[in-house]
Design an enzyme around this catalytic site. Structure first.
Site, PDB file in Angstrom:
ATOM      1  N   ASP A  12       0.872  -1.173   0.000  1.00 26.88           N
ATOM      2  CA  ASP A  12       0.000   0.000   0.000  1.00 26.88           C
ATOM      3  C   ASP A  12       0.907   1.220   0.000  1.00 26.88           C
ATOM      4  O   ASP A  12       2.123   1.117   0.196  1.00 26.88           O
ATOM      5  CB  ASP A  12      -0.910  -0.013   1.236  1.00 26.88           C
ATOM      6  CG  ASP A  12      -1.857   1.192   1.295  1.00 26.88           C
ATOM      7  OD1 ASP A  12      -2.323   1.629   0.224  1.00 26.88           O
ATOM      8  OD2 ASP A  12      -2.116   1.698   2.395  1.00 26.88           O
ATOM      9  N   SER A  13       0.314   2.389  -0.187  1.00 23.90           N
ATOM     10  CA  SER A  13       1.104   3.624  -0.150  1.00 23.90           C
ATOM     11  C   SER A  13       1.451   4.034   1.271  1.00 23.90           C
ATOM     12  O   SER A  13       2.244   4.944   1.474  1.00 23.90           O
ATOM     13  CB  SER A  13       0.327   4.765  -0.821  1.00 23.90           C
ATOM     14  OG  SER A  13      -0.859   5.042  -0.100  1.00 23.90           O
ATOM     15  N   CYS A  16      -4.462  -1.320  -1.889  1.00 22.11           N
ATOM     16  CA  CYS A  16      -4.565   0.126  -2.106  1.00 22.11           C
ATOM     17  C   CYS A  16      -5.560   0.345  -3.239  1.00 22.11           C
ATOM     18  O   CYS A  16      -5.382  -0.196  -4.330  1.00 22.11           O
ATOM     19  CB  CYS A  16      -3.200   0.693  -2.482  1.00 22.11           C
ATOM     20  SG  CYS A  16      -3.204   2.408  -3.037  1.00 22.11           S
ATOM     21  N   GLU A  70      -2.918   8.706   8.844  1.00 22.25           N
ATOM     22  CA  GLU A  70      -1.457   8.691   8.817  1.00 22.25           C
ATOM     23  C   GLU A  70      -0.862   9.465   9.989  1.00 22.25           C
ATOM     24  O   GLU A  70       0.275   9.220  10.395  1.00 22.25           O
ATOM     25  CB  GLU A  70      -0.954   9.268   7.490  1.00 22.25           C
ATOM     26  CG  GLU A  70      -1.252   8.398   6.274  1.00 22.25           C
ATOM     27  CD  GLU A  70      -0.380   7.155   6.204  1.00 22.25           C
ATOM     28  OE1 GLU A  70       0.691   7.146   6.852  1.00 22.25           O
ATOM     29  OE2 GLU A  70      -0.769   6.194   5.517  1.00 22.25           O
ATOM     30  N   CYS A 113     -11.141   3.035   0.505  1.00 24.43           N
ATOM     31  CA  CYS A 113      -9.729   3.298   0.760  1.00 24.43           C
ATOM     32  C   CYS A 113      -9.361   2.445   1.952  1.00 24.43           C
ATOM     33  O   CYS A 113     -10.110   2.392   2.938  1.00 24.43           O
ATOM     34  CB  CYS A 113      -9.481   4.777   1.055  1.00 24.43           C
ATOM     35  SG  CYS A 113      -7.794   5.145   1.612  1.00 24.43           S
ATOM     36  N   HIS A 143      -7.375   2.868   4.234  1.00 24.23           N
ATOM     37  CA  HIS A 143      -7.202   3.615   5.479  1.00 24.23           C
ATOM     38  C   HIS A 143      -8.524   3.779   6.234  1.00 24.23           C
ATOM     39  O   HIS A 143      -8.544   3.905   7.459  1.00 24.23           O
ATOM     40  CB  HIS A 143      -6.660   5.021   5.192  1.00 24.23           C
ATOM     41  CG  HIS A 143      -5.210   5.071   4.814  1.00 24.23           C
ATOM     42  ND1 HIS A 143      -4.731   4.571   3.626  1.00 24.23           N
ATOM     43  CD2 HIS A 143      -4.144   5.601   5.465  1.00 24.23           C
ATOM     44  CE1 HIS A 143      -3.431   4.781   3.561  1.00 24.23           C
ATOM     45  NE2 HIS A 143      -3.045   5.396   4.664  1.00 24.23           N
TER      46      HIS A 143
END
Length: 361
Positions: A15-16, A78, A160, A192, A194
Site C-alpha cells: 500500500d502507499s 490500495c 497517517e 480506501c 485507510h
C-alpha cells in the site's frame, strides 16, 4: 530467473502507507499459518493526488521487488493502485509467472451488492479512486443500483497522523458524508484501505442503519481462494514463509502457528512502525527501511520501470524536490500537484469532489 511460486513462500502485500495494514490484519486473522511480506510506500505516498502514470510506476516497481523476493501471491492493498494497475499486474505477474494478483475493489463491490436493501450505495475514496470511476465501472454489472461517490481526501491525512477521534475529524466527516446522507444510501463502501480505521466516526455520522463495507475481510477471502485455486496454501505443520525473510529456505525460527511477518517502509521506518503497532498489533516485530525499492531487488530479472513510464511519471509531476523512492527525486506528496477533480458518472451514478487536500490509496 523468476521461480514458480511455492506454497512455503510469503504473501506480498503493499500500500502507499499504513492503510493496507487493515488488509494484512484480515489475512493474518483468516490465514494464521501464512507469512506476510508488507511494503508501505511511504516515501512516495500518498498516492491519491498523483497521476495514474505515477501510481502505475510506483506500484509496478514495488510489485517487481516483491516478485523477485519470492512471494507467491500479490495483494494490491490500495484502492488507488488497484484502479491504476490491476490489468497490467495480472498480465505481468499472473500470465507470465503464475503469481496470482488480488485487489481490493471487486471484493468490496461484491459485498456491497449483497448488503444493500434499497439499491442506493455510497462509495467514499481518494481523489484518484473516485476520479478513476473504478467502482462505477465495477458496479456497472448491476445497472439497477444508484451509486453516489464522494472523495474524502483528509481522512487519509488523519489516519497517517494517528488521529481516529476528535472534534476536527468529526466535523470533517460530517461535511464529507452529507451528500451520502442526502442520497439516502443504506450501504457505504469504504473505498480506501485507510478508512476502516475511522469506522467509529463514519458510523456515528451515517447512523446504525447504514451498512459499512470494508474491502479488507472480503479481500482476505479472495486471497484464500487464490491460494486454493493455485495450490499455494502453506502446508500444515510447515514453516509459513519463503525466501523473502532473508534466509536461504525461509524457515528461520518460524512455525505454521507463529509465522514471521516482515514489514518494510520506503520512508521513515520509526513513524510507520508506531502506527503499524497501533493499528495491527504485536505481529509488527519491527519495520525495515528500504530505499529505492524498485531498484534494490536481488536478481535484476524484471524490467521494472521502462523509460516511457519514468518519463510519463516525471512529466506529470513536473517538479523536482527532495523526496525519494522508486522514482528517484520527486516533489513530494504535498508539493502542489493539482488534485484531479472527481468525475461525474453516468446515469444513476454520481461523483462528488469535496476537498483538495492530499490523500492516499
Amino acid at each position: 530467473m523468476i521461480n514458480t511460486p511455492v506454497p512455503t513462500a510469503p504473501i506480498g502485500v503493499f500500500d502507499s502507507g499504513v492503510g493496507g495494514l487493515t488488509v494484512a490484519r484480515a489475512i493474518i486473522d483468516q490465514l494464521p499459518g501464512e507469512q506476510i511480506a508488507y511494503v508501505g510506500d511511504t516515501a512516495n505516498g500518498p498516492y491519491g493526488p498523483r497521476t495514474i502514470a505515477q501510481v502505475r510506476a510506483f506500484a509496478l516497481g514495488i510489485m517487481d521487488e516483491l516478485v523477485d523476493a519470492g512471494v507467491k501471491v500479490l495483494v494490491i492493498a490500495c484502492n488507488s493502485a488497484s484502479a491504476a494497475v490491476l490489468r497490467d499486474a495480472r498480465e505481468r505477474y499472473t500470465a507470465r509467472y503464475g503469481i496470482p494478483v488480488v485487489e481490493v475493489i471487486q471484493p468490496a463491490v461484491r459485498r456491497a451488492v449483497a448488503a444493500t436493501r434499497n439499491g442506493r450505495i455510497g462509495v467514499i475514496g481518494t481523489e484518484a479512486t473516485v476520479s478513476s470511476r473504478a467502482y462505477e465501472d465495477t458496479f456497472a454489472a448491476a445497472p439497477q443500483l444508484e451509486i453516489t461517490s464522494v472523495a474524502c481526501p483528509r481522512f487519509v491525512e488523519f489516519v497517517e497522523a494517528g488521529v481516529t477521534t476528535g472534534p476536527e475529524l468529526l466535523a470533517t466527516a460530517e461535511r464529507y458524508l452529507a451528500p451520502l446522507q442526502e442520497a439516502g444510501v443504506d450501504t457505504l463502501v469504504l473505498g480506501c484501505t485507510h478508512y476502516p480505521l475511522l469506522t467509529g466516526v463514519i458510523s456515528l455520522v451515517m447512523g446504525e442503519s447504514v451498512t459499512l463495507v470494508s474491502s479488507a475481510e472480503e479481500t482476505a477471502k479472495d486471497v484464500y481462494r487464490a491460494l486454493v485455486r493455485h495450490g499455494l496454501e502453506s502446508p500444515a505443520g510447515d514453516p509459513a514463509g519463503g525466501a523473502a525473510d532473508g534466509t536461504a529456505d525461509g524457515t528461520a525460527g518460524r512455525t505454521a502457528e507463529n509465522p514471521d511477518h516482515r514489514f518494510m517502509a520506503t520512508g521513515d521506518p520509526q513513524s510507520f512502525e508506531a502506527l503499524a503497532r497501533r493499528f495491527l498489533g504485536p505481529e509488527v516485530g519491527g519495520v525495515q527501511q528500504v530505499d529505492h525499492i524498485s531498484e534494490r531487488y536481488p536478481t535484476g530479472v524484471l524490467a521494472r520501470i521502462t523509460p516511457e513510464m519514468l518519463s510519463a511519471a516525471q512529466g506529470a509531476n513536473g517538479q523536482s524536490g527532495n523526496g525519494h523512492g522508486a522514482m528517484g527525486q520527486y516533489s513530494g506528496p504535498n508539493a502542489g500537484s493539482p488534485v484531479p477533480a472527481a468525475s461525474q458518472s453516468g446515469p444513476g451514478h454520481r461523483g462528488i469532489a469535496t476537498d483538495e487536500r492530499p490523500d492516499a490509496g
